[in-house]
Scaffold this active site. Structure first.
Site, PDB file in Angstrom:
ATOM      1  N   HIS A  57       0.843  -1.228   0.077  1.00 32.38           N
ATOM      2  CA  HIS A  57       0.098   0.067   0.011  1.00 32.38           C
ATOM      3  C   HIS A  57       1.084   1.136  -0.116  1.00 32.38           C
ATOM      4  CE1 HIS A  57       0.533  -1.141   4.325  1.00 32.38           C
ATOM      5  NE2 HIS A  57       0.927   0.209   4.363  1.00 32.38           N
TER       6      HIS A  57
HETATM    7  C1  T46 Z   1       2.971   0.302   6.914  1.00 28.21           C
HETATM    8  C2  T46 Z   1       3.734  -1.055   7.349  1.00 28.21           C
HETATM    9  C3  T46 Z   1       5.029  -0.893   7.576  1.00 28.21           C
HETATM   10  C4  T46 Z   1      -4.559  -0.666  13.104  1.00 28.21           C
HETATM   11  O1  T46 Z   1      -5.829  -0.730  13.467  1.00 28.21           O
HETATM   12  N1  T46 Z   1      -3.789   0.469  13.649  1.00 28.21           N
HETATM   13  C5  T46 Z   1      -2.752   0.621  13.093  1.00 28.21           C
HETATM   14  O2  T46 Z   1      -2.128   1.760  13.337  1.00 28.21           O
HETATM   15  C6  T46 Z   1      -2.195  -0.013  12.158  1.00 28.21           C
HETATM   16  C7  T46 Z   1      -0.591   0.200  11.409  1.00 28.21           C
HETATM   17  C8  T46 Z   1      -2.978  -1.178  11.853  1.00 28.21           C
HETATM   18  N2  T46 Z   1      -4.093  -1.519  12.222  1.00 28.21           N
HETATM   19  C9  T46 Z   1      -4.814  -2.447  11.716  1.00 28.21           C
HETATM   20  C10 T46 Z   1      -5.525  -2.358  10.345  1.00 28.21           C
HETATM   21  C11 T46 Z   1      -5.618  -3.881   9.834  1.00 28.21           C
HETATM   22  O3  T46 Z   1      -6.821  -4.374  10.131  1.00 28.21           O
HETATM   23  O4  T46 Z   1      -4.209  -3.734  11.594  1.00 28.21           O
HETATM   24  C12 T46 Z   1      -4.451  -4.434  10.595  1.00 28.21           C
HETATM   25  C13 T46 Z   1      -2.953  -4.649   9.787  1.00 28.21           C
HETATM   26  O5  T46 Z   1      -2.871  -3.268   8.854  1.00 28.21           O
HETATM   27  P1  T46 Z   1      -2.006  -3.453   7.724  1.00 28.21           P
HETATM   28  O6  T46 Z   1      -2.608  -4.270   6.857  1.00 28.21           O
HETATM   29  O7  T46 Z   1      -2.139  -1.956   7.204  1.00 28.21           O
HETATM   30  O8  T46 Z   1      -0.552  -3.873   8.211  1.00 28.21           O
HETATM   31  P2  T46 Z   1       0.779  -3.993   7.279  1.00 28.21           P
HETATM   32  O9  T46 Z   1       1.724  -4.489   8.173  1.00 28.21           O
HETATM   33  O10 T46 Z   1       0.525  -4.362   5.929  1.00 28.21           O
HETATM   34  O11 T46 Z   1       1.164  -2.133   7.259  1.00 28.21           O
HETATM   35  C14 T46 Z   1       1.671  -1.678   8.409  1.00 28.21           C
HETATM   36  C15 T46 Z   1       0.945  -0.295   8.423  1.00 28.21           C
HETATM   37  O12 T46 Z   1      -0.497  -0.187   8.159  1.00 28.21           O
HETATM   38  C16 T46 Z   1       1.432   0.545   7.267  1.00 28.21           C
HETATM   39  O13 T46 Z   1       1.453   1.796   7.648  1.00 28.21           O
HETATM   40  O14 T46 Z   1       3.693   1.064   6.294  1.00 28.21           O
HETATM   41  O15 T46 Z   1       2.839  -1.490   8.415  1.00 28.21           O
END
Ligand code: T46
Length: 139
Positions: A57
């Protein structure tokens, strides 16, 4: 500088001071001192199964510092024109990712911890989660 014009070449690894002595090391980040944005949120990724990747993303406005607090991983960045990859494996190094950059993180070593310092709270509306939408938005 801005979402559309931001490039992978503006994303850099910064060395952060390591205070080292016989009993171990400590590294410090402080707002307005050695980080180029105000930290509003800290989160960390861990227990990543072997072979899994994270990210996939981009963000409209978020600045982030990524640190390998433990172990190692690769960070692939893409601004729609150019791509650049970084290997993170030192707790005293931080990769600054600016807004408008697609990222994927892969090759997590066993037990690794990815520590993220972010410039804003969690806002789903700040995410672009489809690559074709990202390319459209960068035009
Ligand atoms: C990035 C990489 C390095 C939350 O509720 N709060 C938060 O602050 C975050 C980061 C995530 N979430 C929830 C949203 C989703 O349901 O946790 C779940 C997994 O999130 P995401 O798919 O966005 O996770 P990553 O590891 O793909 O990405 C994260 C960050 O979202 C992003 O900003 O750069 O880590």
């Amino acid at each position: 500088m801005g979402f559309k014009s931001n490039s992978v070449f503006d994303c850099k690894i910064y060395n952060i001071t390591k205070i080292k002595n016989i009993s171990g090391s400590i590294t410090v980040l402080q707002n307005n001192k050695n980080i180029p944005f105000e930290i509003k949120r800290i989160y960390y990724l861990y227990d990543v199964p072997s072979g899994e990747s994270r990210g996939g993303h981009a963000h409209y406005n978020l600045n982030q510092y990524l640190v390998a607090a433990s172990g190692s991983f690769d960070v692939d960045l893409d601004d729609g024109n150019s791509k650049k990859s970084f290997f993170l494996n030192k707790p005293d190094q931080a990769l600054h990712i600016i807004p408008g950059i697609w990222r994927s993180i892969r090759n997590f070593s066993s037990g690794s911890i990815l520590l993220v310092m972010a410039s804003d709270f969690y806002l789903e509306e700040d995410y672009i989660r489809t690559y074709s939408d990202f390319i459209e938005e960068k035009k």
